[in-house]
Design a protein around this motif. Structure first.
Motif, PDB file in Angstrom:
ATOM      1  N   TYR A   1       0.846  -1.188   0.000  1.00 14.39           N
ATOM      2  CA  TYR A   1       0.000   0.000   0.000  1.00 14.39           C
ATOM      3  C   TYR A   1       0.895   1.256   0.000  1.00 14.39           C
ATOM      4  N   GLY A   2       1.942   1.209  -0.793  1.00 18.09           N
ATOM      5  CA  GLY A   2       2.864   2.342  -0.935  1.00 18.09           C
ATOM      6  C   GLY A   2       4.177   2.169  -0.202  1.00 18.09           C
ATOM      7  N   LEU A   3       4.177   1.390   0.871  1.00 22.86           N
ATOM      8  CA  LEU A   3       5.420   1.262   1.657  1.00 22.86           C
ATOM      9  C   LEU A   3       6.355   0.239   1.024  1.00 22.86           C
ATOM     10  N   ASP A   4       7.647   0.515   1.154  1.00 18.91           N
ATOM     11  CA  ASP A   4       8.629  -0.312   0.452  1.00 18.91           C
ATOM     12  C   ASP A   4       9.663  -0.932   1.370  1.00 18.91           C
ATOM     13  N   PHE A   5      10.337  -1.917   0.815  1.00 14.56           N
ATOM     14  CA  PHE A   5      11.637  -2.330   1.341  1.00 14.56           C
ATOM     15  C   PHE A   5      12.583  -2.301   0.147  1.00 14.56           C
ATOM     16  N   ALA A   6      13.624  -1.480   0.219  1.00 15.42           N
ATOM     17  CA  ALA A   6      14.548  -1.284  -0.897  1.00 15.42           C
ATOM     18  C   ALA A   6      13.782  -1.008  -2.198  1.00 15.42           C
ATOM     19  N   GLU A   7      12.745  -0.142  -2.085  1.00 17.49           N
ATOM     20  CA  GLU A   7      11.920   0.325  -3.207  1.00 17.49           C
ATOM     21  C   GLU A   7      11.011  -0.744  -3.796  1.00 17.49           C
ATOM     22  N   ARG A   8      10.944  -1.905  -3.184  1.00 16.15           N
ATOM     23  CA  ARG A   8      10.046  -2.953  -3.673  1.00 16.15           C
ATOM     24  C   ARG A   8       8.781  -3.037  -2.809  1.00 16.15           C
ATOM     25  N   TYR A   9       7.797  -3.733  -3.334  1.00 22.51           N
ATOM     26  CA  TYR A   9       6.537  -4.091  -2.647  1.00 22.51           C
ATOM     27  C   TYR A   9       5.547  -2.940  -2.513  1.00 22.51           C
ATOM     28  N   ARG A  10       5.812  -1.784  -3.110  1.00 26.28           N
ATOM     29  CA  ARG A  10       4.884  -0.657  -2.963  1.00 26.28           C
ATOM     30  C   ARG A  10       3.525  -0.970  -3.573  1.00 26.28           C
ATOM     31  N   ASN A  11       3.511  -1.870  -4.535  1.00 22.09           N
ATOM     32  CA  ASN A  11       2.272  -2.176  -5.267  1.00 22.09           C
ATOM     33  C   ASN A  11       1.353  -3.186  -4.575  1.00 22.09           C
TER      34      ASN A  11
END
Ligand code: IMP
Ligand code: MG
Length: 203
Positions: free
Chosen positions: A170-180
């Motif tokens: 839901y927008g939050l990332d780990f190393a710019e991944r998983y935001r989707n």
């Protein structure tokens, strides 16, 4: 009630994400419901004057998009880029990667961020915004990890209080991944421990 019905109450991690996500912390439905509630409070508190929404890149993308479509207010929208050095989970030195462009002097400002963790980001951004002399400034975060706080700061509108898990989606990332990911999920420990090359362009 059959066991099957009980099991279905626990949100399942879709097969696509099973490898990386340990469990769903906040479902898509729960997010949608709470975002609408927060929008109602903001709408009530900000009615009557034009609002400037200042949103921090990039973690707020989904929350912001969902929040503002509920707001029946005249508003302007701008972004500030704030990044802590390093692509991992620890807040490092803060760098502004995009500055505000709108004039907020004498305006009612709503600062939106994804998560209030140590509070360092919020403190720095508030300092910067206050120096621009808005008429009023309120803060809104989707998630609050109160147990991690090192700074004396709190948000006026909070979506969910969460324990000290590293969460993504839901927008939050780990190393710019998983935001989707459409939900907020807890990352498997093994993912947090993996060494991945920095996703950032070298300048
Ligand atoms: P703070 O400056 O320590 O409050 O950290 C705020 C920023 O750290 C947030 O805007 C997020 O970008 C990031 N952050 C903190 N905790 C998490 C998390 O659990 N998942 C993803 N990003 C996080
Ligand atoms: Mg962020």
């Amino acid at each position: 009630m059959s066991d099957g019905a009980e099991v279905r109450k626990v949100p399942r991690v879709d097969n696509r994400w099973l490898k990386d996500i340990e469990r769903v912390l906040i479902t898509q439905e729960h997010l949608a419901h709470r975002v609408a509630e927060i929008a109602q409070m903001i709408q009530r508190d900000f009615s009557g004057r034009e609002t400037v929404i200042v949103s921090l890149l990039s973690g707020t993308v989904m929350f912001l998009a969902d929040l503002i479509r509920h707001l029946n207010l005249p508003l302007r929208l701008d972004f500030m880029g704030v990044s802590s050095y390093g692509a991992g989970t620890e807040s490092g030195e803060l760098v502004f990667t995009k500055e505000l462009r709108l004039d907020v002097r004498n305006r009612d400002v709503l600062l939106v961020d994804d998560i209030l963790d140590t509070g360092k980001t919020m403190v720095r951004v508030l300092e910067k915004l206050k120096a621009l002399h808005p008429r009023k400034i309120r803060t809104c975060v989707l998630l609050n990890k109160a147990s991690r706080r090192t700074e004396n700061v709190k948000a006026d509108y909070v979506g969910f209080e969460i324990p000290d898990y590293f969460v993504v989606g839901y927008g939050l990332d780990f190393a710019e991944r998983y935001r989707n990911l459409p939900f907020i999920g807890v990352l498997h420990k093994h993912v947090l421990g993996e060494k991945t090359p920095s996703p950032y362009r070298k300048t």
